[in-house]
Design a protein around this motif. Sequence first.
Motif: not given
Length: 273
Positions: A110-119
């Motif tokens: 989840l942290a990886l996806y959020i760092r890539h701009g996913m919300r």
Amino acid sequence: MAEPIVRPAAGADMAGVRAVAGHFGLLDLWPERPDFVDAEREFGEVLVGEVDGTIAGFGGTLRRGTVTHLGDLFVLPGHQSSRLGRTILSRLLPAGTPKVTFASADRRALALYIRHGMRPRCPLFYLTRRPPGDQETPEDADFPASGVADMRAADGGVAPGGADFRVPGAADVGVVPGNADPQMPGVANARTAPGDADVHAAAALDAHVSGGDRTSTLTWYAGLPGVTLHVSDSGYAFARTAGDQVVIGPAGGVTPQDCADIVQPPLRTPLSR
């Protein structure tokens, strides 16, 4: 340890890809080929992460019109937190276009996806049910939740329909023991392989509720052994026999009630044992 190599998956890499997928139990409901990894290679992209000549992780995407759907990103435990997953992800996701994913319950993912701009947008539930007549206690219920996320495009736009597809209750995948026995008025009987007209009708509904067309992928899926299709004027549900289970999805409808109605036919009759 050598520097990892991230590259497109070749045919010779697929055994290694499936070994990673098998480690995480991803192939349990795909007892035969072709499987979802074949679909990602044919209709999207699969990248592998190779370390010292061994496939240590892979990622795969599919396309919904202009939308990129991140279907898989898995790295073996011994190589997690090594930036391998981050490198695969950064090369998989094209810049300047909408992206969506069904996020993992793993907090690191989840942290990886959020760092890539996913919300994060909404929870995603994977539901199971025992065959009718089997006793089930509350402790038997299994409702693991993950999340649905979307990534805004570089110009500030949002994936058409949003990652929650703007249709509350539309399910993409659920695993429910049962059998395909449609008896609902207005629903095409799909005991035989789905016909082209029904597949195209389902694909049109799917594009409407999801915000991205994937006719070619759904046509491929409809042609797999054991796949049936239930389609009405306002809903569609694919069902696939996998051993002693039936996998429901993709499925969706114009309204929440349409979603609930269309998934009922595959649940009507238990699998013969």
